[in-house]
Design a protein around this motif. Structure first.
Motif, PDB file in Angstrom:
ATOM      1  N   VAL A   1      32.699  -6.643  25.609  1.00 57.22           N
ATOM      2  CA  VAL A   1      31.449  -7.392  25.504  1.00 57.22           C
ATOM      3  C   VAL A   1      30.319  -6.378  25.624  1.00 57.22           C
ATOM      4  N   ALA A   2      29.548  -6.270  24.565  1.00 59.54           N
ATOM      5  CA  ALA A   2      28.416  -5.342  24.540  1.00 59.54           C
ATOM      6  C   ALA A   2      27.123  -6.125  24.710  1.00 59.54           C
ATOM      7  N   ILE A   3      26.179  -5.530  25.419  1.00 56.39           N
ATOM      8  CA  ILE A   3      24.845  -6.110  25.531  1.00 56.39           C
ATOM      9  C   ILE A   3      23.865  -5.082  24.973  1.00 56.39           C
ATOM     10  N   GLY A   4      22.922  -5.561  24.222  1.00 52.78           N
ATOM     11  CA  GLY A   4      21.933  -4.670  23.635  1.00 52.78           C
ATOM     12  C   GLY A   4      20.653  -5.428  23.372  1.00 52.78           C
ATOM     13  N   SER A   5      19.669  -4.692  22.895  1.00 50.84           N
ATOM     14  CA  SER A   5      18.393  -5.333  22.616  1.00 50.84           C
ATOM     15  C   SER A   5      18.083  -5.263  21.134  1.00 50.84           C
ATOM     16  N   GLY A   6      17.384  -6.264  20.670  1.00 53.94           N
ATOM     17  CA  GLY A   6      16.965  -6.345  19.281  1.00 53.94           C
ATOM     18  C   GLY A   6      15.555  -6.892  19.216  1.00 53.94           C
TER      19      GLY A   6
END
Length: 140
Positions: free
Chosen positions: A83-88
Motif C-alpha cells: 500500500v503506497a501513499i503519495g500526493s497528487g
C-alpha cells in the motif's frame, strides 16, 4: 446489507502518532509516522501497514471462496500486498499492489482465480474506482 459483523476501534493521540485499539482488546497498537511521511519510524505501525494486512487477508478469503466454487486447490497460496501513499493534485491518495501466488497453477490459471477474487473481495469492492489497485498472479 445484512450485517454479519461490525469491527469497532478507537484511536487516540495525534492520529498517525498515537494508539489504536479494538473494543474487544484483540488489537492494541502503537502508531508512528514512517520516515517517508516526515516521521521517525518509531516503534509503532501505521495505517498503510494495517490496510495492507487487512486487504491481503480479505483478498485471501475471497480467493479461497472462488477457488472452492471452481473446485481448484489453492492450498499454500499467499497474498503479498503493498500500500503506497503519495500526493497528487487533489491531495494524498493510495495505490495498492496485490501479488497472488498459487502453487500448482500456471500463470494464466492463477491470474484467472485472482481476477475472480478481485470481483468478490469486499476491500476490492470498496476501493474500486477510488484508488489504483493492481492484481498480479503467479503459479508456483
Amino acid at each position: 446489507m445484512n450485517v454479519l459483523y461490525t469491527a469497532k476501534a478507537s484511536v487516540s493521540g495525534e492520529g498517525r502518532k498515537g494508539a489504536g485499539k479494538t473494543d474487544d482488546g484483540r488489537l492494541d497498537v502503537e502508531l508512528s509516522v514512517p520516515k517517508g511521511l516526515g516521521g521517525d519510524d518509531g516503534p509503532g505501525t501505521n495505517p498503510e501497514q494495517l490496510f495492507a494486512v487487512g486487504y491481503a487477508a480479505c483478498f485471501h478469503g475471497a480467493l479461497k471462496k472462488v477457488a472452492r466454487e471452481a473446485k481448484v486447490d489453492v492450498e499454500g497460496s499467499t497474498i503479498d500486498s503493498e500500500v503506497a501513499i503519495g500526493s497528487g493534485d487533489d491531495g494524498f491518495g493510495l495505490a495498492v499492489q496485490l501479488k497472488v501466488t498459487i502453487p500448482g497453477q500456471d500463470q494464466a490459471g492463477a491470474q484467472k482465480l485472482a481476477d475472480a477474487a478481485h470481483q468478490v473481495c469486499p476491500y476490492s469492492k470498496a476501493t474500486r474506482g477510488n484508488i489504483e489497485v493492481t492484481v498480479t498472479a503467479a503459479g508456483a
